[in-house]
Design an enzyme around this catalytic site. Structure first.
Site, PDB file in Angstrom:
ATOM      1  N   HIS A   1       0.804  -1.215   0.000  1.00  0.00           N
ATOM      2  CA  HIS A   1       0.000   0.000   0.000  1.00  0.00           C
ATOM      3  C   HIS A   1       0.843   1.274   0.000  1.00  0.00           C
ATOM      4  O   HIS A   1       0.285   2.376  -0.099  1.00  0.00           O
ATOM      5  CB  HIS A   1      -0.946  -0.005   1.204  1.00  0.00           C
ATOM      6  CG  HIS A   1      -2.132  -0.910   1.033  1.00  0.00           C
ATOM      7  ND1 HIS A   1      -2.014  -2.250   0.715  1.00  0.00           N
ATOM      8  CD2 HIS A   1      -3.465  -0.669   1.123  1.00  0.00           C
ATOM      9  CE1 HIS A   1      -3.219  -2.788   0.630  1.00  0.00           C
ATOM     10  NE2 HIS A   1      -4.108  -1.849   0.867  1.00  0.00           N
TER      11      HIS A   1
ATOM     12  N   ASN B   1      -5.905   2.096   8.020  1.00  0.00           N
ATOM     13  CA  ASN B   1      -7.320   2.432   7.807  1.00  0.00           C
ATOM     14  C   ASN B   1      -7.637   3.715   8.564  1.00  0.00           C
ATOM     15  O   ASN B   1      -7.512   3.762   9.792  1.00  0.00           O
ATOM     16  CB  ASN B   1      -8.218   1.312   8.322  1.00  0.00           C
ATOM     17  CG  ASN B   1      -8.736   0.412   7.211  1.00  0.00           C
ATOM     18  OD1 ASN B   1      -9.463  -0.524   7.464  1.00  0.00           O
ATOM     19  ND2 ASN B   1      -8.370   0.683   5.982  1.00  0.00           N
TER      20      ASN B   1
ATOM     21  N   TYR C   1     -19.117  47.605  -2.383  1.00  0.00           N
ATOM     22  CA  TYR C   1     -19.345  46.401  -1.581  1.00  0.00           C
ATOM     23  C   TYR C   1     -18.061  45.869  -0.935  1.00  0.00           C
ATOM     24  O   TYR C   1     -18.088  45.338   0.166  1.00  0.00           O
ATOM     25  CB  TYR C   1     -19.939  45.294  -2.461  1.00  0.00           C
ATOM     26  CG  TYR C   1     -21.377  45.471  -2.856  1.00  0.00           C
ATOM     27  CD1 TYR C   1     -22.108  46.591  -2.495  1.00  0.00           C
ATOM     28  CD2 TYR C   1     -22.010  44.494  -3.623  1.00  0.00           C
ATOM     29  CE1 TYR C   1     -23.431  46.748  -2.873  1.00  0.00           C
ATOM     30  CE2 TYR C   1     -23.339  44.627  -4.003  1.00  0.00           C
ATOM     31  CZ  TYR C   1     -24.045  45.759  -3.629  1.00  0.00           C
ATOM     32  OH  TYR C   1     -25.350  45.891  -4.010  1.00  0.00           O
TER      33      TYR C   1
ATOM     34  N   ARG D   1     -17.926  48.058   2.136  1.00  0.00           N
ATOM     35  CA  ARG D   1     -19.134  48.080   2.952  1.00  0.00           C
ATOM     36  C   ARG D   1     -19.543  46.700   3.453  1.00  0.00           C
ATOM     37  O   ARG D   1     -20.089  46.549   4.558  1.00  0.00           O
ATOM     38  CB  ARG D   1     -20.271  48.694   2.118  1.00  0.00           C
ATOM     39  CG  ARG D   1     -21.468  49.061   2.921  1.00  0.00           C
ATOM     40  CD  ARG D   1     -22.650  49.569   2.116  1.00  0.00           C
ATOM     41  NE  ARG D   1     -22.437  49.831   0.708  1.00  0.00           N
ATOM     42  CZ  ARG D   1     -23.403  49.693  -0.200  1.00  0.00           C
ATOM     43  NH1 ARG D   1     -24.603  49.265   0.154  1.00  0.00           N
ATOM     44  NH2 ARG D   1     -23.163  49.962  -1.464  1.00  0.00           N
TER      45      ARG D   1
END
Length: 515
Positions: free
Chosen positions: A85, A197, A281, A284
């Site tokens: 693995h 795991n 924006y 603000r």
């Protein structure tokens, strides 16, 4: 140095961060060792020839779960599992992330549901305390059955294989253990599976991302407050009453920070009675945008803290009332909880750069900047000033939009379709970290531009907190006169930001903390 007793105290995100940065050591208390040993003795009673098939104990793995393994081969089975693995690729995780992975994995093993001998988590704890760090490639996990490939590279060092960093040098796992006076473990039934795991790679990455995110949400408020004053913006949108009638905690927190950061500002007072009705924006709506990211951070931290203490092994071992063991196969290794919040947080933190870049545009664009010279250069034309710094910010914001596409919406079946839905959570976490890095740079560019704009507003000055931040920036980067290589300036301010020095300067300057 602090000590964290594994198994006796929950492993919160802050504890993981402290272990990751070598501010905390770990111990395995005697009562925890005794509990693990008791459960392990029950597992060993199952290792008889006529025992029923029990996944991970006397069978193969994944699509080979129905293959019975003879008792004499069970130790070899576990070593084969780790070797087969260990397929990770790419650059290795950083040492802090690697340490976080080790700490969370050790914490899983001491919960008592993995069925391992105490020697396994004990060796992990010893490696942490002595600074043995497995070299773990960061790519190769699909997020179920957990982070198999990364955790296999971790496990290799425990058995005296693989590679590790020790005292600044990369060497074989066997040599690292030997130099530290430690001995590898010989894996027995189920122990290899118990090491790989789980969701520890993605969870560890997110713990470090959260740590960086906490600094960034404060820095975004600081940069925004600096830009707002430089752009002659109004303080009124941050009024506590506006935030109260909407009710979001993060919004109220950011607005409170902005009020503090902009308090006692001569620049703000100088235009209190001007004709401008509303700011754009990007100024603000800072509480609404920054605040939503704050709320996402809190939710993400809650999920990650839960996962740090989660039993993510498979199968899981439970003691029954009559002292027997139930070994149950399930799916706690599936990374979906982390995958979703990692994608969510990546999107949320990307917005800090998105709105920051718009404030940078306000600063450098003479049509928007309330009288500042083009690109913040007193001799624009001959000099380009911060023109291309804004382009760099735009490039990073655009790249973040690609990275913000959720990885968790994808799934590619593996293991002969036994593992037919996976989370891609490790990819989600890695993308969140990359987004964080880009946001740091964009905010650094905004801080540079805002500092230059404040210089150009002289003799008017900003609030005390922002003056302190301006001073910290000017200690590493002088004002921009004629054009120079801005890469160096951006790097210097980003380094300040990353170290937390921008937040520290604002706090000291205003003599109160930021939330």
């Amino acid at each position: 140095m602090k000590i964290h007793p594994l198994g006796s105290k929950p492993l919160c995100v802050d504890a993981v961060i402290d272990i990751a940065h070598e501010r905390t050591k770990v111990t395995l208390p005697a009562d925890v060792e005794s509990k693990i040993a008791s459960i392990r003795s029950g597992i060993e009673k199952m290792l008889v020839d006529d025992a029923p098939n029990t996944y991970g104990v006397n069978t193969g793995f994944g699509a080979l779960a129905e293959v019975r393994i003879p008792a004499d081969d069970l130790a070899k089975l576990q070593l084969n599992l780790i070797r087969s693995h260990a397929t990770g690729v790419g650059v290795p995780y950083t040492i802090p992330v690697t340490r976080a992975i080790m700490a969370i994995r050790a914490n899983v093993l001491v919960l008592g549901t993995s069925g391992v001998r105490p020697a396994v988590p004990k060796l992990l704890a010893d490696m942490l305390n002595q600074g043995i760090h497995p070299v773990i490639p960061e790519k190769g996990s699909v997020g179920a059955s957990g982070d198999l490939a990364p955790l296999a590279h971790l496990a290799l060092v425990l058995v005296g294989e693989g590679t590790a960093e020790y005292k600044g040098t990369v060497m074989s796992g066997a040599e690292a253990l030997d130099r530290a006076g430690l001995r590898p473990v010989v894996l027995q039934a189920k122990e290899g599976l118990a090491l790989i795991n789980g969701t520890q790679a993605m969870t560890a990455e997110m713990a470090l991302v959260i740590d960086a995110g906490r600094c960034l949400v404060k820095t975004a408020d600081i940069a925004g407050a600096m830009s707002c004053q430089a752009l002659l913006g109004s303080l009124s949108p941050f009024d506590e009453r506006i935030q109260r009638v909407r009710g979001h905690h993060g919004q109220a927190t950011s607005a409170k920070n902005l009020r503090f950061l902009m308090s006692d500002s001569p620049i703000t007072e100088s235009h209190k009675d001007c004709d401008k009705v509303q700011d754009p924006y990007s100024l603000r709506c800072m509480p609404q945008v920054h605040g939503a990211t704050r709320d996402a951070l809190l939710h993400t931290a809650s999920v990650v803290s839960t996962e740090c203490n989660a039993a993510t092994d498979n199968p899981l071992v439970f003691e029954t009332k009559n002292g027997q063991l139930d070994v149950l196969s399930g799916g706690n290794f599936h990374g979906q909880p982390i995958a979703l919040v990692a994608d969510y947080f990546g999107i949320a933190v990307a917005e800090l750069a998105n709105i920051s870049e718009r404030r940078i545009e306000q600063l450098v664009n003479p049509a928007l900047s309330s009288g500042l010279p083009p690109f913040l250069s007193a001799k624009s034309g001959l000099n380009s000033g911060f023109m291309i710094a804004q382009v760099t910010a735009a490039a990073l914001v655009s790249e973040n939009k690609v990275l913000a596409h959720p990885a968790s919406v994808d799934s590619i079946p593996s293991s002969a379709n036994r593992e037919d839905h996976v989370s891609m959570g490790t990819i989600s976490a890695r993308k969140a970290r990359q987004i964080i890095e880009h946001v740091e740079t964009v905010l650094a560019i905004e801080l540079l531009c805002a500092a230059q704009a404040l210089d150009l507003r002289a003799p008017l000055v900003a609030s005390p907190a922002i003056r302190a931040v301006h001073k910290a920036i000017r200690q590493v980067v002088p004002p921009l006169g004629d054009d120079r290589i801005l890469h160096n300036d951006i790097t210097a301010v980003r380094d300040l930001l990353h170290a937390g020095s921008i937040v520290e300067a604002a706090v000291v300057g205003g003599m109160t903390d930021l939330e």
